[in-house]
Write a protein that holds these residues in place. Sequence first.
Motif, short mmCIF file in Angstrom:
data_model
loop_
_atom_site.label_atom_id
_atom_site.label_comp_id
_atom_site.label_asym_id
_atom_site.label_seq_id
_atom_site.Cartn_x
_atom_site.Cartn_y
_atom_site.Cartn_z
N VAL A 265 0.85 -1.19 0.00
CA VAL A 265 0.00 0.00 0.00
C VAL A 265 0.89 1.24 0.00
O VAL A 265 1.88 1.32 0.73
N LYS A 266 0.53 2.22 -0.83
CA LYS A 266 1.28 3.46 -0.91
C LYS A 266 1.16 4.21 0.41
O LYS A 266 0.11 4.22 1.04
N GLN A 267 2.27 4.84 0.84
CA GLN A 267 2.25 5.58 2.08
C GLN A 267 2.59 7.04 1.86
O GLN A 267 3.14 7.41 0.83
N GLU A 268 2.28 7.85 2.84
CA GLU A 268 2.51 9.29 2.75
C GLU A 268 4.00 9.57 2.84
O GLU A 268 4.72 8.95 3.62
N LYS A 269 4.48 10.50 2.06
CA LYS A 269 5.91 10.83 2.04
C LYS A 269 6.19 11.85 3.14
O LYS A 269 5.69 12.96 3.11
N THR A 270 7.02 11.44 4.12
CA THR A 270 7.34 12.34 5.23
C THR A 270 8.67 13.04 5.03
O THR A 270 8.84 14.19 5.43
N PHE B 69 6.07 2.95 -1.06
CA PHE B 69 5.12 1.94 -0.59
C PHE B 69 5.55 1.43 0.78
O PHE B 69 6.74 1.32 1.07
N ASN B 70 4.56 1.12 1.60
CA ASN B 70 4.82 0.54 2.92
C ASN B 70 5.45 -0.84 2.71
O ASN B 70 5.07 -1.58 1.82
N THR B 71 6.41 -1.21 3.55
CA THR B 71 7.16 -2.45 3.33
C THR B 71 6.42 -3.69 3.82
O THR B 71 6.79 -4.80 3.46
N THR B 72 5.36 -3.53 4.61
CA THR B 72 4.62 -4.70 5.08
C THR B 72 3.55 -5.08 4.06
O THR B 72 2.76 -4.24 3.64
N PRO B 73 3.52 -6.33 3.64
CA PRO B 73 2.51 -6.74 2.66
C PRO B 73 1.12 -6.84 3.29
O PRO B 73 0.98 -7.25 4.44
N GLU C 83 -6.36 -5.66 3.97
CA GLU C 83 -6.25 -5.93 5.41
C GLU C 83 -4.78 -6.06 5.77
O GLU C 83 -4.03 -6.80 5.13
N SER C 84 -4.37 -5.33 6.81
CA SER C 84 -2.98 -5.38 7.24
C SER C 84 -2.75 -6.63 8.08
O SER C 84 -3.71 -7.28 8.51
N SER D 143 7.14 -12.03 -3.56
CA SER D 143 8.23 -12.30 -2.64
C SER D 143 9.37 -12.96 -3.39
O SER D 143 9.24 -13.42 -4.51
N ALA D 144 10.52 -13.04 -2.74
CA ALA D 144 11.70 -13.65 -3.36
C ALA D 144 11.50 -15.14 -3.56
O ALA D 144 12.08 -15.75 -4.44
#
Length: 160
Positions: A51-56, A63-67, A81-82, A100-101
Amino acid sequence: MRGKLPDISTAQADLEVRDRDAEQKGKSKIYADERRGAKYSDVDIGDTVLVKQEKTDKLTTPFNTTPHKVVGKAGSQVVVESPTGARYSRNTTWVKKYTSARETPAEEETPQGAEDSTPNDETPVAQAPEQSITNSEIPATQRPQRVKRLPQKLTDFVIK
């Protein structure tokens, strides 16, 4: 003018204009989509996405690193769903498929015919041991260089 003008029926002309307008808009949409490379999203229910995340700051990844897992989809709207159980509703432009790898092959398979040519029942013949080659023995491809020589004024000096 004191008299009334005759009333002209515009129902037929209005329908023709609407038809032509819809046809022209459809043609324009097809052309614009081809020029922009637009395509439908391939994200489906059950896919793992990022999921795309806000640029701080400038080091933040897009993108957020958690799938996350896609649990619902309606048109271009997806519900993800996280891993913690929180659900988010996002447009498909805000998510991308996660591979994934483990899913991608790490080693390329050898093509047919590239296998060992010795039969299984025979033992391979011992070959001569390979000589170790040092880096100084390997001829490096050199780039062209200019001829280096002393300046003319130093030709009468002896330099070691």
